[in-house]
Design an enzyme around this catalytic site. Structure first.
Site, short mmCIF file in Angstrom:
data_model
loop_
_atom_site.label_atom_id
_atom_site.label_comp_id
_atom_site.label_asym_id
_atom_site.label_seq_id
_atom_site.Cartn_x
_atom_site.Cartn_y
_atom_site.Cartn_z
N HIS A 16 -10.95 86.34 -31.10
CA HIS A 16 -9.81 87.14 -31.58
C HIS A 16 -9.29 88.06 -30.49
CE1 HIS A 16 -10.10 86.31 -36.03
NE2 HIS A 16 -11.20 85.76 -35.56
N ASP A 119 -5.34 92.83 -36.30
CA ASP A 119 -5.89 91.48 -36.44
C ASP A 119 -5.98 91.09 -37.93
OD1 ASP A 119 -7.67 89.25 -34.96
OD2 ASP A 119 -8.64 89.76 -36.85
N SER A 372 -9.39 76.65 -29.20
CA SER A 372 -9.72 75.39 -28.51
C SER A 372 -8.71 74.30 -28.83
CB SER A 372 -11.12 74.93 -28.91
OG SER A 372 -12.09 75.82 -28.43
N GLU A 375 -5.70 74.92 -26.76
CA GLU A 375 -5.97 74.57 -25.36
C GLU A 375 -5.92 73.06 -25.16
OE1 GLU A 375 -9.71 76.46 -24.46
OE2 GLU A 375 -8.87 78.46 -24.74
N ALA A 390 -16.37 78.88 -39.93
CA ALA A 390 -15.07 79.52 -40.12
C ALA A 390 -14.08 78.55 -40.78
CB ALA A 390 -14.55 80.10 -38.80
N GLN A 392 -12.84 75.86 -39.38
CA GLN A 392 -12.76 74.68 -38.51
C GLN A 392 -12.63 73.37 -39.28
OE1 GLN A 392 -16.19 75.36 -36.03
NE2 GLN A 392 -15.33 77.25 -35.21
#
Length: 482
Positions: A16, A119, A372, A375, A390, A392
């Site tokens: 974060h 956040d 990720s 990216e 989380a 994912q």
């Protein structure tokens, strides 16, 4: 000229914090009238936050971006409990309030406070922005689709009185406005399937509805349907300003000793273009010994060159980050390292950006964390999904079924402190996913990945969708100064 001062409150995990700091850089680069103070809360577990922020402090213009480290608080509940984060934020509130009061006092005529950027897990701080009489914006470090999921689940719970936790272990498929495809309940994040965690999680969605705007780390061209669905779900103004990435990479000296990353890049330099499959599961990713062996068998049998970031899990029952093995041979099949020495390399920590940018890398077996994911898209590397914790599992479904950018190894695997999968992914399944990933270079999916990669770069250029959204955000901040 008085600077317009924004206070940024990130969740103090690297996933974060890094993207919020990168957003801070974008904001001050965009408008000379802005300055930023980032408040750093301290988690009770060791993390790389301190070394990261001290390295930044020396490399940034301190008149425009400053870091204030808050005192460490003693949070009562176990860090692995469903309510830890809520308690942690509440106990940090007085320190945040004091830091902002000190800032306002010392700024004098040089800077005036114009807003908070908070956040997605720090939404309780919105009350403080209200006390100081300034607007708050939420920085959302996940996808637009996941924001849509949170808002939709919160209205199902609060308006239709639905018990979301009933979907645990369910084979149901659910209709969600932020997806065009039905969503299998098995890819819902653990946090909404567990009674003691769901309430405080969905409180964030409730508070998010009340902010001035939501800054999302995504871009229009990646998630057009999801971004378009948010207004109908009651979201305030949305600014998709991504992909926000720290592209400097990290072939740097790590706290646990030694310069790291150079030997990895040297090894990659010797491999043919697009020939290497890279396996890396994020800062929190690790597996038990039985699962490690299945991955090893799959890699050996697949025949593909590989670079594998293998980390030691924290001790059972201890909430901590994985560490590198002193000797990975202790968990690998006997003779594996010798037999694969010509085609593969097993490493610990990996400089992920630098690896994904390398022309030798042709595929990425990933946990599908959102940073990720962005990216891999930026560098045009196709993904095979293996989510752990989380949101994912949800991201994996979005990549495979909704966006057609990834192949599936698994989408419903969990290695989460709240829930854990009771199955081992077999070598056959892993090998099949790797082969599909690496041997499909002319496929529709591969072309799509390259196309979205190009769009991710254009989005940030002058006139691109994210560049324009950032401009609208800056205008909004400056036009609504109290």
């Amino acid at each position: 000229m008085a600077y317009a001062e924004l206070v940024l409150v990130p969740t103090p995990g690297m996933g974060h914090l890094v993207s919020m700091v990168e957003m801070a850089k974008l904001l001050v680069d965009r408008d000379p009238r802005l300055s930023i103070t980032v408040l750093i809360m301290k988690l009770p577990i060791d993390s790389e936050v301190d070394s990261y922020t001290s390295s930044l402090a020396t490399s940034m213009d301190a008149t425009r971006i400053r870091f204030v480290h808050l005192p460490r608080v003693n949070s009562d509940p176990e860090i692995s409990s469903g309510t830890f984060l809520a308690h942690f934020m509440e106990s940090n509130k007085p320190h945040v309030k004091q830091a902002v009061a000190d800032l306002a006092e010392s700024a004098g005529s040089i800077r005036r406070l114009v807003g908070f950027v908070i956040d997605m897990f720090c939404t309780t701080m919105i009350e403080l922005a209200d006390e100081f009489g300034v607007p708050s914006y939420v920085f959302f470090t996940s996808s637009a689709a996941f924001l849509g999921l949170m808002l939709h689940l919160q209205s199902l719970q609060d308006e239709q009185h639905m018990d979301i936790t009933k979907f645990k272990d369910s084979d149901t498929e659910l209709d969600f406005p932020s997806f065009t495809n039905p969503l299998p309940a098995k890819v819902l994040p653990s946090v909404v399937l567990i009674k003691e965690a769901v309430q405080s999680f969905l409180e964030h969605a409730k508070r998010i509805r009340a902010v001035k705007g939501i800054i999302i780390n995504t871009f229009d061209e990646l998630e057009p349907h999801a971004v378009g669905s948010l207004a109908s779900l009651g979201a305030p103004t949305v600014y998709p300003v991504g992909p926000i990435l720290n592209l400097k990479g990290e072939t740097k000296t790590k706290a646990d000793g030694g310069g790291r990353g150079d030997d990895i890049m040297e090894w990659l330099n010797e491999q043919p273009p697009s020939s290497v499959v890279f396996l890396c599961f994020g800062s929190g990713g690790s597996f038990g010994e039985d699962q490690v062996k299945e991955i090893a068998y799959a890699l050996e049998r697949s025949g593909h060159r590989f670079l594998w970031s293998l980390r030691r899990p924290p001790p059972k029952g201890k909430f901590d980050l994985p560490r590198d093995y002193t000797d990975p041979a202790e968990v690998l099949p006997e003779g594996f390292l010798e037999r694969t020495a010509g085609v593969g390399k097993v490493i610990g920590w990996a400089p992920q950006n630098a690896v994904l940018a390398h022309p030798a890398v042709g595929g990425f077996v990933s946990h599908c964390g959102w940073n990720s994911t962005l990216e891999s898209i930026w560098f045009g590397v196709a993904v095979a999904t293996w989510p752990l914790y989380a949101e994912q599992q949800f991201n994996a479904f979005e990549l495979v079924a909704e966006l057609g950018l990834a192949v599936e190894i698994k989408m419903d695997y969990r290695r989460d402190f709240r829930m854990e999968s009771d199955f081992i992914v077999t070598a056959d399944e892993i090998e099949g996913g790797i082969k599909k990933l690496m041997e499909d270079a002319s496929s529709e999916r591969w072309k799509k990945v390259k196309d979205v990669s190009e769009k991710s770069r254009k989005a940030l250029m002058e006139g691109g969708s994210s560049h324009l959204a950032l401009g609208h955000l800056v205008e909004d901040i400056l036009n609504n100064t109290p």
